[in-house]
Design an enzyme around this catalytic site. Structure first.
Site, PDB file in Angstrom:
ATOM      1  N   VAL A 206      -5.042 -23.378  29.093  1.00  0.00           N
ATOM      2  CA  VAL A 206      -6.126 -22.641  28.670  1.00  0.00           C
ATOM      3  C   VAL A 206      -6.355 -21.654  29.455  1.00  0.00           C
ATOM      4  O   VAL A 206      -6.474 -21.471  30.753  1.00  0.00           O
ATOM      5  CB  VAL A 206      -7.398 -23.689  29.087  1.00  0.00           C
ATOM      6  CG1 VAL A 206      -8.534 -23.074  28.671  1.00  0.00           C
ATOM      7  CG2 VAL A 206      -7.201 -24.876  28.099  1.00  0.00           C
ATOM      8  N   LEU A 207      -6.442 -20.481  28.800  1.00  0.00           N
ATOM      9  CA  LEU A 207      -6.228 -18.998  29.759  1.00  0.00           C
ATOM     10  C   LEU A 207      -7.709 -18.254  29.702  1.00  0.00           C
ATOM     11  O   LEU A 207      -7.763 -17.463  30.691  1.00  0.00           O
ATOM     12  CB  LEU A 207      -5.383 -18.072  28.908  1.00  0.00           C
ATOM     13  CG  LEU A 207      -3.775 -18.651  28.850  1.00  0.00           C
ATOM     14  CD1 LEU A 207      -3.027 -17.489  28.010  1.00  0.00           C
ATOM     15  CD2 LEU A 207      -3.274 -18.629  30.361  1.00  0.00           C
ATOM     16  N   SER A 208      -8.752 -18.899  29.071  1.00  0.00           N
ATOM     17  CA  SER A 208      -9.984 -18.090  29.071  1.00  0.00           C
ATOM     18  C   SER A 208     -10.779 -19.273  29.235  1.00  0.00           C
ATOM     19  O   SER A 208     -10.885 -20.503  28.889  1.00  0.00           O
ATOM     20  CB  SER A 208      -9.994 -17.348  27.932  1.00  0.00           C
ATOM     21  OG  SER A 208     -10.478 -18.045  26.819  1.00  0.00           O
ATOM     22  N   GLY A 209     -12.353 -18.900  29.506  1.00  0.00           N
ATOM     23  CA  GLY A 209     -13.453 -19.744  29.685  1.00  0.00           C
ATOM     24  C   GLY A 209     -14.204 -19.979  28.435  1.00  0.00           C
ATOM     25  O   GLY A 209     -15.228 -20.521  28.318  1.00  0.00           O
ATOM     26  N   SER A 210     -13.604 -19.359  27.200  1.00  0.00           N
ATOM     27  CA  SER A 210     -14.505 -19.442  26.015  1.00  0.00           C
ATOM     28  C   SER A 210     -14.777 -20.975  25.614  1.00  0.00           C
ATOM     29  O   SER A 210     -15.688 -21.098  24.718  1.00  0.00           O
ATOM     30  CB  SER A 210     -13.644 -18.876  24.952  1.00  0.00           C
ATOM     31  OG  SER A 210     -12.515 -19.502  24.544  1.00  0.00           O
TER      32      SER A 210
END
Length: 178
Positions: free
Chosen positions: A40-44
């Site tokens: 997971v690369l973003s906090g979306s």
């Protein structure tokens, strides 16, 4: 009571080997069970999935995906992968409309059914950082080097003991019967 060096070393090396094997199973063995692994690369998608989580995705028939399910999909021509939640389904156009849990608005582009990789089944917090590190230089080189050092260190005590026994035997030959 002091444990001999060899016994302590055997315990330490056994623990290290178990950790390496567990890490390999979580990172590579899952593929044998049909999972694809993504970081997971973003906090979306927080709080469901946090940055650095290792996400295990299983291929799923698009007909089994419902509104409210998270899906992992190819986002664009550069093969960027994202995971967002399905908010609407258009079966005529074969599109999923998605939104990140932490986002205020729906994603601007719908996801075509053909772009769906699968559905996340579980995640392991923070293991994505380790996965990314060991898959790219310099982490890859450090991991390979650490593996070689670990193998050497596992066998080193036995080599030292054997050499020591050979030296003792050479300096103290067994008595001969006359």
């Amino acid at each position: 009571m002091k444990l001999p060096f060899k016994k302590i070393w055997n315990i330490i090396s056994t623990v290290l080997v178990i950790l390496v094997v567990l890490c390999a199973v979580f990172l590579m063995g899952s593929r044998l069970l049909g999972y694809q692994v993504y970081t997971v690369l973003s906090g979306s998608m927080e709080p469901e999935y946090s940055v650095g989580d290792l996400l295990y995705v299983k291929k799923t028939d698009v007909n089994n995906i419902n509104v409210g399910d998270p899906i992992t999909f190819v986002l664009n021509e550069e093969l960027v992968v994202a995971t967002h939640r399905v908010v609407r389904i258009d079966t005529e156009k074969q599109h999923f409309y998605t939104k990140g849990d932490a986002n205020q608005t729906e994603d601007s582009s719908p996801v075509h059914f053909n772009n769906v990789i699968g559905v996340p089944k579980f995640s392991i917090p923070l293991l994505g950082y380790v996965s990314d590190y060991i898959q790219n230089p310099p982490g890859m080189y450090i991991t390979i080097g650490a593996g070689v050092v670990l193998v050497v260190l596992v066998f080193l005590p036995d080599i030292i003991v054997k050499k020591k026994e050979e030296n003792e035997t050479a300096s103290n030959p067994p008595p001969t019967d006359n």
